[in-house]
Design a protein around this motif. Structure first.
Motif, PDB file in Angstrom:
ATOM      1  N   UNK A  30      60.836  36.868   1.945  1.00 14.34           N
ATOM      2  CA  UNK A  30      59.129  35.738   1.783  1.00 14.34           C
ATOM      3  C   UNK A  30      57.695  36.967   2.606  1.00 14.34           C
ATOM      4  N   UNK A  31      56.798  36.665   2.331  1.00 14.00           N
ATOM      5  CA  UNK A  31      55.535  37.632   3.082  1.00 14.00           C
ATOM      6  C   UNK A  31      55.479  37.130   4.225  1.00 14.00           C
ATOM      7  N   UNK A  32      55.191  37.784   4.669  1.00 19.83           N
ATOM      8  CA  UNK A  32      54.715  37.480   6.802  1.00 19.83           C
ATOM      9  C   UNK A  32      53.820  36.419   6.596  1.00 19.83           C
ATOM     10  N   UNK A  33      52.542  37.270   4.895  1.00 15.86           N
ATOM     11  CA  UNK A  33      51.284  36.429   5.595  1.00 15.86           C
ATOM     12  C   UNK A  33      51.091  35.632   3.819  1.00 15.86           C
ATOM     13  N   UNK A  34      50.241  34.511   3.750  1.00 15.25           N
ATOM     14  CA  UNK A  34      50.030  33.715   2.239  1.00 15.25           C
ATOM     15  C   UNK A  34      48.716  33.897   2.163  1.00 15.25           C
ATOM     16  N   UNK A  35      48.497  33.711   1.243  1.00 10.75           N
ATOM     17  CA  UNK A  35      47.055  33.337   0.484  1.00 10.75           C
ATOM     18  C   UNK A  35      47.224  32.301   0.094  1.00 10.75           C
ATOM     19  N   UNK A  36      46.379  31.276   0.242  1.00 10.83           N
ATOM     20  CA  UNK A  36      45.893  29.909  -0.364  1.00 10.83           C
ATOM     21  C   UNK A  36      44.554  29.743  -0.998  1.00 10.83           C
ATOM     22  N   UNK A  37      45.084  29.778  -2.440  1.00  8.41           N
ATOM     23  CA  UNK A  37      43.838  29.693  -2.956  1.00  8.41           C
ATOM     24  C   UNK A  37      43.621  27.611  -3.677  1.00  8.41           C
ATOM     25  N   UNK A  38      42.469  26.823  -4.069  1.00  9.83           N
ATOM     26  CA  UNK A  38      42.906  25.822  -3.973  1.00  9.83           C
ATOM     27  C   UNK A  38      41.498  25.505  -5.193  1.00  9.83           C
ATOM     28  N   UNK A  39      42.554  25.110  -6.249  1.00 10.23           N
ATOM     29  CA  UNK A  39      41.558  24.070  -7.363  1.00 10.23           C
ATOM     30  C   UNK A  39      40.853  22.958  -7.342  1.00 10.23           C
ATOM     31  N   UNK A  40      39.779  21.812  -7.806  1.00 10.70           N
ATOM     32  CA  UNK A  40      39.859  21.307  -7.209  1.00 10.70           C
ATOM     33  C   UNK A  40      39.485  20.210  -8.719  1.00 10.70           C
ATOM     34  N   UNK A  41      38.072  20.496  -9.941  1.00 11.82           N
ATOM     35  CA  UNK A  41      38.168  19.694 -10.448  1.00 11.82           C
ATOM     36  C   UNK A  41      38.091  21.460 -12.321  1.00 11.82           C
ATOM     37  N   UNK A  42      38.355  20.977 -13.058  1.00  6.70           N
ATOM     38  CA  UNK A  42      38.768  22.298 -14.284  1.00  6.70           C
ATOM     39  C   UNK A  42      38.186  21.165 -15.420  1.00  6.70           C
ATOM     40  N   UNK A  43      36.788  22.075 -15.887  1.00  3.99           N
ATOM     41  CA  UNK A  43      36.422  22.072 -17.658  1.00  3.99           C
ATOM     42  C   UNK A  43      35.056  21.016 -17.178  1.00  3.99           C
ATOM     43  N   UNK A  44      35.151  19.667 -17.943  1.00  4.94           N
ATOM     44  CA  UNK A  44      34.471  18.326 -17.888  1.00  4.94           C
ATOM     45  C   UNK A  44      34.475  17.277 -17.355  1.00  4.94           C
ATOM     46  N   UNK A  45      33.967  17.148 -15.883  1.00  7.28           N
ATOM     47  CA  UNK A  45      34.224  15.892 -15.069  1.00  7.28           C
ATOM     48  C   UNK A  45      34.459  14.568 -15.969  1.00  7.28           C
ATOM     49  N   UNK A  46      35.458  13.755 -15.862  1.00  5.20           N
ATOM     50  CA  UNK A  46      35.119  12.868 -16.543  1.00  5.20           C
ATOM     51  C   UNK A  46      35.703  11.305 -15.481  1.00  5.20           C
ATOM     52  N   UNK A  47      34.654  12.177 -14.520  1.00  8.12           N
ATOM     53  CA  UNK A  47      34.715  10.903 -13.272  1.00  8.12           C
ATOM     54  C   UNK A  47      33.011  10.907 -12.837  1.00  8.12           C
ATOM     55  N   UNK A  48      31.970   9.679 -11.977  1.00  5.99           N
ATOM     56  CA  UNK A  48      31.116  10.672 -11.116  1.00  5.99           C
ATOM     57  C   UNK A  48      31.419  11.464 -11.002  1.00  5.99           C
ATOM     58  N   UNK A  49      30.984  12.773  -9.883  1.00  2.76           N
ATOM     59  CA  UNK A  49      31.204  13.139  -8.843  1.00  2.76           C
ATOM     60  C   UNK A  49      30.449  12.743  -8.299  1.00  2.76           C
ATOM     61  N   UNK A  50      31.014  13.260  -6.761  1.00  3.95           N
ATOM     62  CA  UNK A  50      30.482  13.293  -5.335  1.00  3.95           C
ATOM     63  C   UNK A  50      29.348  14.279  -4.866  1.00  3.95           C
ATOM     64  N   UNK A  51      28.147  14.097  -4.254  1.00  4.93           N
ATOM     65  CA  UNK A  51      27.479  14.463  -4.250  1.00  4.93           C
ATOM     66  C   UNK A  51      27.851  15.961  -3.840  1.00  4.93           C
ATOM     67  N   UNK A  52      27.567  17.251  -4.665  1.00  6.93           N
ATOM     68  CA  UNK A  52      27.397  18.602  -4.413  1.00  6.93           C
ATOM     69  C   UNK A  52      29.382  19.116  -4.233  1.00  6.93           C
ATOM     70  N   UNK A  53      30.365  18.055  -5.326  1.00  6.59           N
ATOM     71  CA  UNK A  53      31.584  18.416  -5.599  1.00  6.59           C
ATOM     72  C   UNK A  53      31.250  19.125  -6.376  1.00  6.59           C
ATOM     73  N   UNK A  54      30.710  19.105  -8.151  1.00  5.04           N
ATOM     74  CA  UNK A  54      30.076  19.872  -8.607  1.00  5.04           C
ATOM     75  C   UNK A  54      30.180  21.084  -8.615  1.00  5.04           C
TER      76      UNK A  54
END
Length: 221
Positions: A1-25
């Protein structure tokens, strides 16, 4: 296992299917950008992938992209959105688990966990985890901080409740296995090239010190 890792985080992909919160886009990306970023991180064991908010795109686009490349991820689900339009439901959560993905909690209502009173702690940190545990069919012991906000009291509550790992949005590398795990949130401006140049190649010393100092301030306040 590497001593350090890089965590990447996704939220939404493609066209949203709900109303987004302010700034969420700002945190929604195209499917092409998502696929490009996965290609950039595939084959890099030091990269860890996660998804926040429990959007339906997690299973419609996120999961197939991971499976096509033999990748895995942790999906941090919002209990209060389970089954609502544009969000995953309990069957989706079970599908992710059966597919070999890990499930964590993002709380109940996508509100900051800073300054929670006793009722807020019970709803966001205890009841939400119970709902997601039932959906996943196994104990949930990892949490992602909504809106990236936390302080010393937040971390104290999470430790007391025996969460095994807690994920932030502090945009820094993480020590492998550490309890507190900073992440890089992917934004609408990102693609494979930006991830390679700004995240995977590491940050300059000044930037790393700045991020470490910011995280320390959050932990001490």
């Amino acid at each position: 296992m590497p001593a350090h890792v890089t965590n990447i985080c996704f939220h939404g992909i493609g066209e949203p299917e709900r109303e987004l919160e302010p700034g969420e886009d700002r945190y929604w990306i195209s499917q092409d950008a998502y696929e490009d970023i996965l290609d950039a991180v595939a084959g890099r064991p030091e990269v860890r992938i996660s998804f926040d908010d429990g959007n339906h795109s997690d299973v419609a686009i996120g999961l197939p992209g991971l499976q096509a490349r033999g990748l895995s991820a942790t999906f941090f689900v919002l209990a209060g959105r389970l089954g609502k339009p544009g969000s995953v439901d309990r069957l989706d959560v079970r599908l992710l688990r059966v597919a070999g993905m890990r499930i964590g909690t993002h709380g109940m209502d996508h509100v900051s966990w800073r300054g929670l009173d006793a009722a807020g702690v019970r709803r966001e940190l205890i009841q939400a985890r119970e709902h997601i545990t039932m959906a996943a069919g196994e104990t949930v012991d990892e949490a992602a901080l909504p809106l990236g906000r936390y302080d010393r009291a937040t971390l104290r509550h999470l430790r007391r409740l025996s969460y095994q790992h807690v994920y932030t949005s502090d945009r820094a590398q993480a020590v492998a296995g550490a309890w507190l795990q900073p992440r890089f949130s992917i934004t609408a401006d990102d693609d494979g090239a930006s991830v390679r140049s700004h995240i995977l190649t590491g940050q300059g010393i000044a930037r790393r010190v700045e991020r470490q100092a910011a995280g320390l301030v959050k932990r001490l306040r």
